[in-house]
Motif scaffolding. Structure first.
Motif, short mmCIF file in Angstrom:
data_model
loop_
_atom_site.label_atom_id
_atom_site.label_comp_id
_atom_site.label_asym_id
_atom_site.label_seq_id
_atom_site.Cartn_x
_atom_site.Cartn_y
_atom_site.Cartn_z
N ARG A 12 14.07 5.87 -1.48
CA ARG A 12 14.27 7.29 -1.78
C ARG A 12 13.18 7.83 -2.68
O ARG A 12 12.90 9.00 -2.66
N ILE A 13 12.56 6.99 -3.48
CA ILE A 13 11.58 7.46 -4.46
C ILE A 13 10.18 7.50 -3.87
O ILE A 13 9.48 8.48 -4.03
N ALA A 14 9.76 6.45 -3.20
CA ALA A 14 8.40 6.40 -2.66
C ALA A 14 8.26 7.41 -1.52
O ALA A 14 9.14 7.55 -0.69
N VAL A 15 7.13 8.09 -1.51
CA VAL A 15 6.84 9.02 -0.43
C VAL A 15 6.45 8.24 0.82
O VAL A 15 6.88 8.56 1.91
N ARG A 16 5.65 7.22 0.63
CA ARG A 16 5.22 6.36 1.74
C ARG A 16 5.07 4.94 1.22
O ARG A 16 4.76 4.72 0.07
N ARG A 17 5.26 3.97 2.10
CA ARG A 17 5.08 2.57 1.75
C ARG A 17 4.42 1.85 2.92
O ARG A 17 4.74 2.10 4.08
N HIS A 18 3.50 0.95 2.58
CA HIS A 18 2.81 0.16 3.59
C HIS A 18 2.79 -1.29 3.12
O HIS A 18 2.51 -1.55 1.94
N TRP A 19 3.05 -2.20 3.99
CA TRP A 19 3.10 -3.63 3.68
C TRP A 19 2.21 -4.37 4.65
O TRP A 19 2.18 -4.03 5.84
N VAL A 20 1.47 -5.38 4.16
CA VAL A 20 0.63 -6.18 5.05
C VAL A 20 0.75 -7.66 4.66
O VAL A 20 0.74 -8.00 3.47
N LYS A 21 0.91 -8.50 5.66
CA LYS A 21 0.99 -9.95 5.45
C LYS A 21 -0.44 -10.48 5.30
O LYS A 21 -1.31 -10.19 6.12
N LEU A 22 -0.66 -11.26 4.24
CA LEU A 22 -1.99 -11.82 3.98
C LEU A 22 -2.05 -13.33 4.19
O LEU A 22 -3.14 -13.88 4.32
N SER A 23 -0.90 -13.98 4.20
CA SER A 23 -0.91 -15.43 4.40
C SER A 23 -1.40 -15.74 5.81
O SER A 23 -1.21 -14.96 6.74
N ASP A 24 -2.04 -16.86 5.97
CA ASP A 24 -2.59 -17.32 7.25
C ASP A 24 -3.67 -16.39 7.79
O ASP A 24 -3.98 -16.44 8.98
N CYS A 25 -4.23 -15.55 6.95
CA CYS A 25 -5.32 -14.65 7.35
C CYS A 25 -6.64 -15.28 6.93
O CYS A 25 -6.75 -15.80 5.82
N THR A 26 -7.63 -15.25 7.80
CA THR A 26 -8.91 -15.88 7.47
C THR A 26 -9.70 -15.09 6.44
O THR A 26 -10.45 -15.66 5.67
N GLU A 27 -9.53 -13.78 6.39
CA GLU A 27 -10.22 -12.93 5.42
C GLU A 27 -9.22 -11.98 4.74
O GLU A 27 -9.24 -10.78 4.99
N PRO A 28 -8.35 -12.51 3.87
CA PRO A 28 -7.32 -11.65 3.27
C PRO A 28 -7.87 -10.53 2.40
O PRO A 28 -7.32 -9.44 2.37
N SER A 29 -8.99 -10.78 1.72
CA SER A 29 -9.57 -9.72 0.89
C SER A 29 -10.04 -8.55 1.74
O SER A 29 -9.81 -7.38 1.41
N GLU A 30 -10.70 -8.85 2.83
CA GLU A 30 -11.17 -7.80 3.75
C GLU A 30 -9.99 -7.04 4.35
O GLU A 30 -10.01 -5.82 4.43
N LEU A 31 -8.96 -7.75 4.75
CA LEU A 31 -7.78 -7.11 5.32
C LEU A 31 -7.12 -6.19 4.29
O LEU A 31 -6.76 -5.05 4.59
N ALA A 32 -7.00 -6.66 3.04
CA ALA A 32 -6.40 -5.86 1.98
C ALA A 32 -7.23 -4.61 1.72
O ALA A 32 -6.68 -3.50 1.61
N ARG A 33 -8.54 -4.76 1.61
CA ARG A 33 -9.41 -3.59 1.37
C ARG A 33 -9.27 -2.56 2.48
O ARG A 33 -9.14 -1.37 2.23
N ARG A 34 -9.30 -3.03 3.72
CA ARG A 34 -9.21 -2.13 4.87
C ARG A 34 -7.88 -1.37 4.88
O ARG A 34 -7.85 -0.15 5.07
N HIS A 35 -6.79 -2.09 4.63
CA HIS A 35 -5.47 -1.44 4.65
C HIS A 35 -5.32 -0.43 3.52
O HIS A 35 -4.77 0.66 3.74
N VAL A 36 -5.79 -0.76 2.33
CA VAL A 36 -5.69 0.17 1.21
C VAL A 36 -6.52 1.42 1.51
O VAL A 36 -6.06 2.55 1.33
N ARG A 37 -7.75 1.23 1.98
CA ARG A 37 -8.62 2.38 2.29
C ARG A 37 -7.98 3.28 3.35
O ARG A 37 -7.92 4.49 3.19
N GLU A 38 -7.49 2.68 4.44
CA GLU A 38 -6.90 3.48 5.51
C GLU A 38 -5.62 4.18 5.06
O GLU A 38 -5.39 5.33 5.41
#
Length: 175
Positions: A12-38
């Motif tokens: 009810r409080i958050a306007v939007r929420r996004h979640w991304v799984k990072l485990s078993d990812c070969t480049e978790p830092s890149e995935l995190a950066r891309r998702h946050v930017r987008e």
């Protein structure tokens, strides 16, 4: 509060929420950066998007360097004037998640502790706490170029760790 109640409250409080799984990812830092930017593009001032990308990269990088399994997941929540980044890993040692001494020279900090100094500078507030299956680092960032005032702070974000400024004031008063 149990997880179901917390989920209902945050929904009810958050306007939007996004979640991304990072485990078993070969480049978790890149995935995190891309998702946050987008996710923040168009919802935050451009310089704040860059700050959030840097913070996400530092937190995921720390989980990669300092835990056996690396980061599990990351979430980004958008509120009216703030974004909240949460990076979770299976590590249980919250004492290792701290800003290194400000008395050290920049050369001494390079490669060990500089990332959390950046997080400290860019974040309105940040904390670390234990979860049922590990730990979570939570960072509150302003969405607007003007920052976030004390009255706009999110009361439901736990302040597990006092800010570096508060720690320095405690040290000054003690000596």
């Amino acid at each position: 509060m149990n997880a179901v109640d917390e989920e209902r409250l945050c929904g009810r409080i958050a306007v939007r929420r996004h979640w991304v799984k990072l485990s078993d990812c070969t480049e978790p830092s890149e995935l995190a950066r891309r998702h946050v930017r987008e996710f923040l593009k168009g919802r935050a001032a451009p310089e704040r998007v860059d700050d959030a990308v840097l913070v996400a990269s530092e937190l995921v990088g720390n989980a990669l360097r300092h835990t056996a399994g690396g980061p599990d997941c990351m979430s980004v929540e958008i509120y009216q004037d703030a974004a909240v980044l949460r990076v979770h890993d299976a590590g249980r040692d919250v004492s290792r998640v701290r800003v290194r001494s400000v008395g050290k020279s920049l050369d001494e900090l390079t490669g060990n502790g500089l990332g959390l100094l950046l997080v400290e500078e860019l974040a309105f507030e940040w904390s670390v706490g234990l979860t049922a299956i590990g730990k979570e680092v939570v960072v509150v960032l302003a969405l607007g170029a003007g920052g976030l005032s004390e009255r706009d702070a999110l009361p439901h974000i736990p302040a597990v760790r006092p800010s570096l400024t508060a720690e320095l004031h405690q040290l000054d008063d003690g000596h």
